[in-house]
Enzyme design. Structure first.
Site, PDB file in Angstrom:
ATOM      1  N   ASP A 208       0.842  -1.192   0.000  1.00 26.02           N
ATOM      2  CA  ASP A 208       0.000   0.000   0.000  1.00 26.02           C
ATOM      3  C   ASP A 208       0.877   1.241   0.000  1.00 26.02           C
ATOM      4  O   ASP A 208       2.098   1.157   0.088  1.00 26.02           O
ATOM      5  CB  ASP A 208      -0.896   0.002   1.248  1.00 26.02           C
ATOM      6  CG  ASP A 208      -0.065  -0.097   2.530  1.00 26.02           C
ATOM      7  OD1 ASP A 208       0.417   0.951   2.998  1.00 26.02           O
ATOM      8  OD2 ASP A 208       0.136  -1.218   3.038  1.00 26.02           O
ATOM      9  N   ASP A 210       0.678   3.573   2.449  1.00 29.55           N
ATOM     10  CA  ASP A 210       0.460   4.121   3.783  1.00 29.55           C
ATOM     11  C   ASP A 210      -0.767   5.038   3.696  1.00 29.55           C
ATOM     12  O   ASP A 210      -1.780   4.624   3.149  1.00 29.55           O
ATOM     13  CB  ASP A 210       1.726   4.830   4.286  1.00 29.55           C
ATOM     14  CG  ASP A 210       1.772   4.921   5.817  1.00 29.55           C
ATOM     15  OD1 ASP A 210       1.364   3.941   6.470  1.00 29.55           O
ATOM     16  OD2 ASP A 210       2.198   5.941   6.343  1.00 29.55           O
TER      17      ASP A 210
END
Length: 290
Positions: A208, A210
């Protein structure tokens, strides 16, 4: 010294075709039980040891992972090369979900974990200026490239305490520091491996962005798990390629990992606590004998 490759990572990493004489083995340590039993076997003639970092079924939080017991267990099993496979968030646009990054530096922001084997009665200070083994990291990068995944060699891992993900302000702060990825388990694992004189490398699987990226939603568990599952086959293929790259026997690591304790012990021989010395007989026995 006979080669043995250890892998600490998710529960699915050890599901590798061709692993012979596979068995789960219990290991006792002075710091309690490891996260789980150790799954051992032989792959292409090289001994392997796998340890699910959070335990099968993911029962340990990043804080409660028994890091000292895990590293002690790897050392006791005879592991010479230890590869950590970890899910992380990206702090840079160029490092996209699905990519792998080979970590070479850390910023330790954890605060609720025991970070050293040494304690009162036997004081030691080990250098972690270069916490990852360059030789082992290069082998991991080569193995990763062979899977077809996008690989980034070298990067800084921010280890946060968790279990919550970052605030937006924290994510922006870590980006301003020049860090590349963020995770919750890289420390003190890398520090303890250095104290145990085990060559250590980390393969960070980016799941991802974050929460800093304006075009992506804030990270959640479903996103992390989904991306990690997509990369599971590539992680297994990476691990399966390691015996072919690391099979040659080696007595000393050219990076100095296997002699990290040469000048680390500070406590005078006559002042060393016998009980603490006994606890450290596996991880530091080379420099404590005699």
């Amino acid at each position: 010294m006979e080669k043995m490759i250890g892998v600490i990572g998710g529960s699915g990493v050890y599901e590798i075709a061709g692993l012979e004489n596979a068995a789960w083995i219990s290991v006792d340590t002075p710091w309690g039980a490891p996260s789980d039993q150790v799954f051992t076997g032989t792959l292409n003639g090289v001994k392997m040891a796998f340890l699910p970092r959070h335990g099968r079924g993911h029962v340990h939080t990043p804080t409660t992972v028994p890091y000292r017991a895990n590293i002690h267990a790897m050392k006791a099993m005879g592991v010479t090369d230890l590869v950590a496979v970890s899910a992380v968030g990206s702090l840079k646009e160029a490092y996209a979900p699905g990519d792998f990054l080979i970590v070479d530096q850390y910023i330790d922001r954890t605060f609720a974990r025991e970070k050293s084997f040494f304690e009162p009665g036997l004081v030691g200070h080990v250098s972690v200026a270069h916490p990852a083994c360059a030789r082992l990291s290069a082998a991991c990068a080569q193995a990763a490239r062979g899977t077809g995944v996008q690989v980034h060699e070298g990067g800084t891992y921010v280890a946060m305490e968790g279990p919550q993900f970052s605030t937006l302000a924290e994510s922006r702060l870590y980006r301003s520091w020049g860090a590349d990825v963020i995770g919750m388990t890289g420390m003190p694992e890398a520090k303890l491996a250095r104290e145990a004189e085990i060559c250590y490398a980390c393969v960070a699987m980016i799941t991802d962005y974050d929460c800093w990226h304006p075009e992506h939603d804030a990270v959640d568990v479903a996103q992390v798990v989904a991306t990690a599952m997509k990369n599971a086959d590539k992680a297994r293929a990476l691990v399966a390629a390691l015996p072919g790259l690391l099979a040659a026997p080696q007595s000393e690591c050219p990076c100095g990992c296997t002699r990290a304790l040469d000048s680390a012990i500070m406590t005078a021989p006559g002042k060393r606590d016998a009980g603490v010395m006994a606890k450290l007989s596996v991880v530091a026995g080379r420099v404590l004998k005699g």
